[in-house]
Design a protein around this motif. Structure first.
Motif, short mmCIF file in Angstrom:
data_model
loop_
_atom_site.label_atom_id
_atom_site.label_comp_id
_atom_site.label_asym_id
_atom_site.label_seq_id
_atom_site.Cartn_x
_atom_site.Cartn_y
_atom_site.Cartn_z
N SER A 170 -10.21 -9.31 -7.78
CA SER A 170 -9.00 -9.71 -7.05
C SER A 170 -8.56 -11.08 -7.57
CB SER A 170 -9.27 -9.79 -5.55
OG SER A 170 -9.50 -8.50 -5.01
N VAL A 215 -5.70 -6.30 -1.65
CA VAL A 215 -5.41 -6.05 -3.07
C VAL A 215 -4.36 -7.05 -3.54
CG1 VAL A 215 -4.82 -4.29 -4.80
CG2 VAL A 215 -5.85 -3.61 -2.62
N SER A 261 -0.44 1.63 -8.68
CA SER A 261 -1.31 0.73 -7.92
C SER A 261 -2.17 -0.06 -8.87
CB SER A 261 -2.18 1.55 -6.96
OG SER A 261 -3.19 0.75 -6.39
N ARG A 318 0.83 -1.20 0.00
CA ARG A 318 0.00 0.00 0.00
C ARG A 318 0.87 1.25 0.00
NH1 ARG A 318 -4.11 -2.22 4.71
NH2 ARG A 318 -4.69 -4.12 3.61
N TRP A 332 -9.05 -0.07 4.68
CA TRP A 332 -8.87 -0.99 3.55
C TRP A 332 -9.76 -2.21 3.75
CZ3 TRP A 332 -5.37 -0.48 -0.66
CH2 TRP A 332 -4.60 0.68 -0.63
N ASP A 378 -7.49 3.15 -5.26
CA ASP A 378 -6.75 2.84 -4.04
C ASP A 378 -5.36 3.46 -4.03
OD1 ASP A 378 -8.10 -0.51 -3.98
OD2 ASP A 378 -8.82 1.31 -3.02
N SER A 402 -5.18 -0.46 -8.69
CA SER A 402 -6.46 0.22 -8.80
C SER A 402 -6.29 1.68 -8.50
CB SER A 402 -7.48 -0.40 -7.82
OG SER A 402 -8.67 0.35 -7.80
#
Length: 538
Positions: A74, A50, A24, A13, A38, A29, A26
């Motif tokens: 995912s 993730v 990332s 992250r 999260w 995120d 996504s």
């Protein structure tokens, strides 16, 4: 080529705000301020939010994150394509939010192919749940399991096959209501290496009534065969029988001869000191489910082998959780341990257990707290020195039993039990199951109504707490995401306020299963002592 390793990792992250969506998986995120929530995949997958697909090159010592996975899924359960130039994976939808994944075969997901250039393709429909993709040795065929989204989280599944030109066929269909000796459906993950070397047959195990059997299905003829199960002597199992622990090996015969498989023991085996009696039970006409009439269920009675004939011993009624799981006629350390210490153990596969067809599973929807309770009680005939134990939904049933039959059971031990489905609604990682098991429809935007909450409360064992007389031992995991430990605390306080004997053991670092080795030993020891104390045994 054995030079690269494919695996799944959690995306690191970001720690500072970034507008670079490429940093990332996504873009949504892509910021993190230290306090951002999260969403994760629940019990057993805490902090797994993730996932990304990674390839480690053994020779070069490098790791590459594969690009091209759709941002709304995912990825997991990945495997190499035959040429090593791409991968297959299962993608689970995580929008609008994630629901608990462990032990749940009803999550929306699909099968994808992804090449190393980042081109991704969905290989099947996107309205089902899929799992266990397995590629044939020749690389031409892919089998996987397919089920329904929502509804029972443990269900009878289809075995599907993807051909090299991406057309889907069903090799094994859902079995609604099997005959007693027939194949009863597929309920569990495929083995990692389930294909025969001929790329024609798939080998898998699945529940059939009280057994777990080994099956072979031919992808061309769609014929499936049960291999012969054996006891320590090499002869078919009989009932009742003395239990042995041993290992055996067999070679898969040519196509069409699978039923003639011959098992060879690898060791001398060890006598376990218990006898298992397999029971088939039919509900009385009064307890028959009119919507699914004619269903039966099963049970296993485990007794010590060293006692003289006719000796009466205390009975432990052991109730499985799920509720869509089951007890098998195979090694169960808890039951064997209790039997060694002089208890008989009754393990009930009530209606709704796997291994009895999809109708049996569906029959329990809307009937928890009544049909399953009555099934367990119907098998428990001798009221002399009877105690009960169970975990999760098994704890739910155990507490119903001591509340609905307060003079029958002498003691109770429950692990992370469901006590009040209405108060569990906002704390469980599988909130959908709170609705489904009550016979209510679920959607992501579902809001609780007074009617739904009333139904959940009425079907919960907390309503019977004033009638409970049996001493209760509660075993709770402080980090349980599936059934909040506050469920057990709710019963603990209800019993304490009425002066009922109750004891609570709190395992701060454990989750729902209480499966750490030291915790298992602690729980078993305290369970035995609790039963001995309240049955006045020496």
């Amino acid at each position: 080529c054995e030079s690269r390793v494919l695996y799944v990792a959690e995306w690191k992250r970001p720690t500072v705000e970034s507008s670079d969506s490429a940093s990332s998986p996504s873009a949504v995120d892509s910021t993190e301020d230290g306090h951002l929530f999260w969403d994760d995949w629940g019990e057993g997958l805490t902090s797994k939010s993730v996932p990304v697909l990674c390839v480690a090159d053994v020779g070069k010592g490098t790791v590459t994150v594969l690009q091209g996975v759709p941002p709304h899924v995912s990825p997991g359960q990945a495997l190499w394509a035959h040429d090593g130039q791409g991968v297959f994976f299962v993608g689970w939808w995580h929008e609008p939010f994630r629901l608990g994944l462990r032990f749940c075969s009803n999550r929306r997901s699909a099968l994808f192919s992804l090449d190393l250039e980042g081109n991704c393709e969905c290989l099947c429909g996107d309205t089902n749940s899929v799992s266990s993709p397995r590629l044939s040795p020749d690389g031409c065929f892919l089998v996987y399991l397919q089920g329904q989204v929502f509804g029972p989280h443990g269900q009878c599944l289809n075995l599907c096959s993807e051909l090299h030109h991406w057309t889907i066929s069903v090799l094994v269909d859902v079995v609604q209501r099997p005959k007693k000796e027939d194949f009863a459906g597929l309920y569990e993950a495929l083995p990692p290496r389930c294909w025969a070397a001929d790329s024609q047959r798939v080998v898998f195990s699945s529940a059939r009534r009280n057994w777990r059997d080994l099956f072979v299905v031919d992808r061309t003829t769609r014929r499936f065969t049960s291999t012969q199960r054996c006891d320590h002597s090499g002869y078919p199992d009989t009932t009742p029988h003395v239990c042995y622990s041993f290992q055996a090996v067999a070679f898969l015969p040519s196509a069409g001869l699978e039923a003639q498989v011959s098992w060879d023991p690898l060791d001398e085996g060890r006598l376990l000191g218990v006898i298992v009696d397999i029971l088939d039970i039919s509900p009385t006409p009064q307890e028959d489910n009119p919507e699914y009439s004619g269903l039966d269920f099963g049970a296993l009675l485990v007794t010590p082998n060293h006692l003289p004939s006719g000796t009466k011993v205390p009975l432990v009624v052991f109730v499985h959780g799920g509720p869509h799981s089951q007890f098998f006629t195979e090694w169960n350390v808890t039951s064997a341990g209790l039997a060694t210490l002089g208890f008989a153990v009754l393990m009930v596969n009530y209606r709704g257990s796997t291994g009895f067809g999809q109708d049996s599973i569906l029959s329990l929807t809307g009937n928890i707290g009544s049909q399953d309770v009555k099934d367990v009680q119907a098998v428990t005939l001798d009221p002399n020195k009877v105690v009960v134990m169970g975990g999760s939904h098994g704890g739910f049933l155990a507490c119903h039993l001591i509340g609905q039959y307060p003079d029958f059971y002498k003691a109770c031990v429950v692990r992370n039990p469901v006590i009040n489905a209405a108060t569990l609604l906002g704390t469980s990682d599988i909130v959908d199951w709170r609705y489904s098991c009550m016979g209510l429809q679920y959607s992501y935007d579902q809001l609780p109504t007074p009617e739904a909450l009333t139904t959940m409360l009425q079907k919960s064992p907390i309503t019977h707490a004033p009638q409970i007389k049996a001493p209760v031992l509660l075993l709770l995991g402080g980090k349980d995401r599936r059934v909040s430990p506050h469920q057990g605390l709710e019963l603990y306080r209800a019993l304490k306020s009425r002066g009922s004997p109750v004891r609570l053991l709190w395992f701060e670092e454990d989750g729902h299963s209480l499966d750490r080795v030291d915790t298992q030993a602690d729980c078993f020891l305290n369970t035995v002592l609790w039963f001995q104390q309240h049955l006045h045994l020496h």
